[in-house]
Write a protein that holds these residues in place. Structure first.
Motif, PDB file in Angstrom:
ATOM      1  N   GLY A 151      -5.572   1.972  -7.529  1.00  0.00           N
ATOM      2  CA  GLY A 151      -4.739   3.165  -7.492  1.00  0.00           C
ATOM      3  C   GLY A 151      -4.325   3.583  -8.913  1.00  0.00           C
TER       4      GLY A 151
ATOM      5  N   GLY B 115       0.746  -1.276  -0.080  1.00  0.00           N
ATOM      6  CA  GLY B 115      -0.226   0.023  -0.240  1.00  0.00           C
ATOM      7  C   GLY B 115       0.979   1.260   0.083  1.00  0.00           C
ATOM      8  N   TYR B 116       0.199   2.273  -0.585  1.00  0.00           N
ATOM      9  CA  TYR B 116       0.942   3.650  -0.387  1.00  0.00           C
ATOM     10  C   TYR B 116       1.492   3.917   1.090  1.00  0.00           C
TER      11      TYR B 116
ATOM     12  N   GLY C 140       2.466   8.355  -3.541  1.00  0.00           N
ATOM     13  CA  GLY C 140       1.752   8.280  -4.905  1.00  0.00           C
ATOM     14  C   GLY C 140       2.570   9.301  -5.822  1.00  0.00           C
TER      15      GLY C 140
ATOM     16  N   GLU D 122      -3.623   0.847  -3.222  1.00  0.00           N
ATOM     17  CA  GLU D 122      -4.374   1.296  -2.228  1.00  0.00           C
ATOM     18  C   GLU D 122      -4.774   0.459  -1.328  1.00  0.00           C
ATOM     19  N   ARG D 123      -4.929   1.158   0.015  1.00  0.00           N
ATOM     20  CA  ARG D 123      -5.092   0.456   1.381  1.00  0.00           C
ATOM     21  C   ARG D 123      -6.367  -0.400   1.172  1.00  0.00           C
TER      22      ARG D 123
END
Length: 188
Positions: A164, A121-122, A139, A158-159
């Motif tokens: 994303g 994840g980011y 990002g 994305e979480r």
């Protein structure tokens, strides 16, 4: 003098490039003596010319087409093997000259720790570089990645499970993740 000979001249910054056909379209690969410096998606004539102009401006040398130059020949072999499904890791010298600061830190962490067939994840990547809460900055670093595919920004999602964004386009990101077994292959 051959383009490979031009690459070998001492004392000058040299930039060599080629275009490789892949499952996601043509990729422009550019290298310096230090290593692979740029990978550009969708390298049609117009995109290629824009990328080469930008490289000349940023690196202070006119790029020369030289697919047989040592750093490019190996990069071509490894990119082709990756898309054939026979290579999971890139083992290429990289020239980080086009990226600095936080973005470079994030991309180096991504390259060294997020393996083939996995995603991060980011926010998790922000945590890994000691910047909790910097998911948006991560990002931005992914969007600034001068070495996509080789430095696998397609593996950052994305979480909440969303795919994303992606500089090469979402279809390209889906294709790369499917190649690595993270997403199912599209039905049609």
């Amino acid at each position: 003098m051959s383009s490979e000979g031009q690459y070998e001249r001492q004392g000058e910054q040299q930039v060599v490039w080629t275009v490789v056909g892949t499952d996601i379209g043509p990729l422009l690969l550019a290298a310096t003596r230090e290593g692979l410096v740029n990978v550009v998606f969708h390298a049609t004539d117009a995109v290629r010319e824009q990328a080469l102009t930008r490289l000349a401006s940023r690196l202070g040398a006119e790029p020369v087409e030289a697919p047989g130059a040592p750093p490019l020949a190996e990069a071509i072999r490894q990119v082709e093997a990756y898309f054939a499904g026979t290579r999971k890791d890139f083992e290429l010298p990289l020239d980080w000259a086009l990226i600095s600061g936080f973005n470079r830190q994030v991309l180096r962490e991504l390259a060294s720790s997020v393996q083939y067939g996995t995603v991060v994840g980011y926010g998790d990547l922000a945590d890994r570089v000691g910047q909790p809460g910097a998911a948006q900055a991560v990002g931005a670093a992914m969007g600034a990645n001068p070495l996509p595919v080789v430095v696998p920004c397609h593996r950052v999602v994305e979480r909440d499970g969303g795919i994303g964004g992606f500089g090469g386009g979402l279809e390209t990101k889906r294709t790369l993740l499917a190649l690595e077994g993270v997403l199912p292959q599209p039905l049609f």
